[in-house]
Enzyme design. Sequence first.
Site, PDB file in Angstrom:
ATOM      1  N   SER A 171       0.844  -1.195   0.000  1.00 40.03           N
ATOM      2  CA  SER A 171       0.000   0.000   0.000  1.00 40.03           C
ATOM      3  C   SER A 171       0.876   1.241   0.000  1.00 40.03           C
ATOM      4  CB  SER A 171      -0.936   0.009   1.216  1.00 40.03           C
ATOM      5  OG  SER A 171      -0.190  -0.012   2.418  1.00 40.03           O
ATOM      6  N   HIS A 185      -2.829   7.316  -4.051  1.00 47.90           N
ATOM      7  CA  HIS A 185      -2.834   6.197  -3.112  1.00 47.90           C
ATOM      8  C   HIS A 185      -3.213   4.912  -3.836  1.00 47.90           C
ATOM      9  CE1 HIS A 185      -7.308   6.536  -2.885  1.00 47.90           C
ATOM     10  NE2 HIS A 185      -7.046   7.818  -3.031  1.00 47.90           N
TER      11      HIS A 185
END
Length: 223
Positions: A171, A185
């Site tokens: 992530s 993101h």
Amino acid sequence: KSRSSAVVGIAILAVLNGAASFTATAPMWARSAFLMQQRVDMRGRCQRAVSALSVTASDKVAGPNLVMQEKMKKMLEDAQAFITKSVEEVDGKAKFRLDPWTRANGDIGLTAVMADGDVWEKAGCNLAVVHGEMPYEKFKLADDRLKHQGIDRSSGFKPGDKVPFTAIGLSSVMHPRNPHCPTMHFNYRYFETASGLAWFGGGTDITPAYLDEADMKHFHGVY
């Protein structure tokens, strides 16, 4: 803005290219452009940081497919090294701080955080291999959605049971200094249960502080 936007593309392409190679045949894996574009310095730093973090056959690791788990972990280690090195090169000032971690239950990971750069105010790209249990009801819902060739992988479990699982993921969140450049993101993951049910998940998006329709059209047109 252009420098930061370029690395948004680098990060997305690195993970997507790796994911595409991961699902291909072995020769395609070997020829993957992603794996051919290693960044030696950061790769070495990341490898040294995770040298003791490996997926091993033990009662702490859920799921029967340890080979797939290790391949996914290796691919995401490579992606993390590629992305962090690329971000450092574009920023030109800040460096990622690497923090490997482990937990008593067998969880492992590598946190990479950059702060106070010329291009990025703060950026993170984190690898994690975690284990846990999910309620039978959630597991059954996933099984119903992912049934393949009539196989019911929820057999052997009953309502009220906890189903052991392993999740392996990468992530990232990147905050540019320029408020006209959107935050980026992403999260990509492999999820496997003790019964053998497994799937991939994740995605990427950008969050603008000031909306630029051309940026949004470009991003959603190429991603």
